[in-house]
Design a protein around this motif. Structure first.
Motif, PDB file in Angstrom:
ATOM      1  N   GLY A  13       0.778  -1.223   0.000  1.00 38.24           N
ATOM      2  CA  GLY A  13       0.000   0.000   0.000  1.00 38.24           C
ATOM      3  C   GLY A  13       0.812   1.277   0.000  1.00 38.24           C
ATOM      4  O   GLY A  13       0.254   2.365  -0.191  1.00 38.24           O
ATOM      5  N   ARG A  14       2.106   1.188   0.217  1.00 41.13           N
ATOM      6  CA  ARG A  14       2.924   2.398   0.225  1.00 41.13           C
ATOM      7  C   ARG A  14       3.083   2.963  -1.183  1.00 41.13           C
ATOM      8  O   ARG A  14       3.028   2.244  -2.180  1.00 41.13           O
ATOM      9  N   LEU A  15       3.299   4.289  -1.237  1.00 36.77           N
ATOM     10  CA  LEU A  15       3.450   4.980  -2.509  1.00 36.77           C
ATOM     11  C   LEU A  15       4.708   5.829  -2.458  1.00 36.77           C
ATOM     12  O   LEU A  15       4.909   6.615  -1.527  1.00 36.77           O
ATOM     13  N   PHE A  16       5.579   5.653  -3.470  1.00 45.14           N
ATOM     14  CA  PHE A  16       6.844   6.381  -3.526  1.00 45.14           C
ATOM     15  C   PHE A  16       6.847   7.316  -4.735  1.00 45.14           C
ATOM     16  O   PHE A  16       6.152   7.084  -5.734  1.00 45.14           O
ATOM     17  N   LEU A  17       7.663   8.359  -4.617  1.00 46.66           N
ATOM     18  CA  LEU A  17       7.861   9.329  -5.692  1.00 46.66           C
ATOM     19  C   LEU A  17       9.355   9.570  -5.857  1.00 46.66           C
ATOM     20  O   LEU A  17      10.067   9.818  -4.878  1.00 46.66           O
ATOM     21  N   VAL A  18       9.816   9.504  -7.111  1.00 51.33           N
ATOM     22  CA  VAL A  18      11.219   9.768  -7.429  1.00 51.33           C
ATOM     23  C   VAL A  18      11.289  11.038  -8.275  1.00 51.33           C
ATOM     24  O   VAL A  18      10.650  11.121  -9.326  1.00 51.33           O
TER      25      VAL A  18
END
Length: 418
Positions: A171-176
């Motif tokens: 469920g985690r959301l990452f942004l690069v």
């Protein structure tokens, strides 16, 4: 010879006069002044100017007042918005920042009962307004922005200019950002948090990461990172692993996540590698390693017609992906240019063309994951990023968002919500 006529006073008829100048006379009987008939007046007398000049001025003023009242009484005038001066309009346009880059992602908000949430990141090179990246969140239920934009970075990369999202199976959301900065989204505060400390806490990566990229879906919940010594590693934040590719290949067959479970997956098998012919939808059973390592870089290929159909299986694909069994899920159906848009324990949503003719409209179709029964079909070009929320299915297509279903029921018409 000119005829001489006697002159008399026009007021009393008297014939005795006092000549005032070449054009005026005064009657000695009634003391009134009058012009001599036939004489040319050079200019009006001061008395005439005092008594007669104000009459035309008053008339003009009354006309102007009347005209203004008539204009004001018109309905169109009362509703008319006064024009914005050009200078003020140019100043307002200059104040609005121009964004050269925009990225959107749909997600189900666990902090609000899986409500639909749209996240946006925009980047500006500083042509108009401050340079940098800003982020905000949009509530698709109320169709309002939740808060003021959050500044993520003051400036945009000179070499790499990009913003990419990656969802994890937990469920985690990452942004690069620009392949150099890493953020994770905090659903409780609706803010992006610096996730670089996750890299620093990993022994193989501490102080050495020079480039960050999102990983491929086939690799599981991995972020691709490059270290200062030129080695590419696959960082799995959910299980605290950062193997190289060779280490990943050696460990993948034996790796078991503590919460691993057997489940079904769906994929389209092509008739030949790179082929554009008919495709078959297959269902495979596998061991789901959750957010741990996974490598499934191959494809399924099928050949034969009628009862002779079979799947060409490649052993290394099964070994690496923990595949256990495959079967034709819809053996009597054919698909073209097909893809699996969403698959879980409740439904399988596929996007395909039912005919080889490229002009045939595409279909978005929901199937029962156990029986392959068709639940609903939507005709049209609705390929994109599907997200399942508590309010049903939402589709992100470019910069547009549509609500497609209400739970398991398809809406009569896709509803544009952003």
């Amino acid at each position: 010879m000119a005829k001489i006529q006697p002159m008399c006073c026009p007021h009393c008829g008297g014939r005795e006069f006092l000549s005032l100048d070449k054009t005026r006379c005064r009657c000695l009987s009634c003391n009134s002044e009058f012009l001599v008939e036939g004489a040319q007046a050079d200019a009006p007398s001061p008395e005439a100017r005092k008594t007669g000049s104000h009459l035309p001025g008053l008339f003009v003023i009354l006309l102007l007042i009347l005209a203004g009242a008539l204009i004001w009484m018109r309905p169109a005038h009362r509703d008319q918005t006064p024009p914005v001066p050009a200078a003020r309009r140019a100043s307002a346009e200059k104040a609005a920042p121009a964004y050269d880059l925009q990225r959107l992602v749909l997600t189900a908000d666990p902090a609000a009962g899986d409500a639909p949430l749209l996240l946006r990141v925009r980047g500006s090179f500083g042509r108009r307004g401050p340079a940098g990246y800003v982020a905000d969140a949009y509530d698709l239920r109320t169709r309002t922005w939740l808060r003021e934009p959050q500044c993520l970075q003051e400036g945009v990369g000179t070499v790499t200019r990009d913003a990419r999202f990656q969802r994890m199976s937990d469920g985690r959301l990452f942004l690069v950002l620009d392949k150099t900065r890493l953020f994770s989204f905090d659903f409780s505060t609706k803010l992006w948090v610096d996730a670089r400390p996750l890299l620093e806490r990993q022994p193989e990566l501490a102080g050495s990461v020079v480039q960050i990229e999102t990983g491929y879906p086939a690799e599981g919940d991995a972020l691709r990172v490059m270290t200062a010594d030129g080695v590419r590693r696959y960082f799995y934040p959910g299980v605290h692993l950062a193997p190289t590719y060779d280490e990943l290949i050696r460990m993948i067959a034996d790796y078991r996540h503590p919460d691993a479970e057997r489940t079904y997956g769906f994929a389209f098998a092509v008739k030949a590698a790179g082929g554009v012919g008919p495709q078959q939808l297959i269902r495979y059973s596998r061991l789901d390693n959750k957010n741990g390592p996974r490598v499934f870089s191959g494809y399924f290929e099928w050949s034969g017609e009628g009862k002779a159909r079979h799947i060409v299986r490649q052993e290394y694909i099964f070994r690496q992906a923990h595949l256990e069994k495959t079967e034709f899920f819809t053996p009597d159906r054919r698909y073209y240019r097909a893809s699996v848009s969403l698959a879980d324990k409740e439904e399988v949503v596929i996007f395909f063309c039912p005919e080889p003719n490229p002009n045939t409209p595409f279909l978005l179709q929901s199937l029962d994951p156990a029986t392959a029964a068709v639940r609903w079909t939507l005709r049209g070009n609705y390929g994109g990023d599907l997200c399942k929320t508590a309010d049903g299915l939402y589709l992100l297509q470019g910069m547009k968002v549509y609500r497609i279903s209400d739970g398991s029921q398809l809406l009569a018409e896709p509803e544009r919500v952003f």
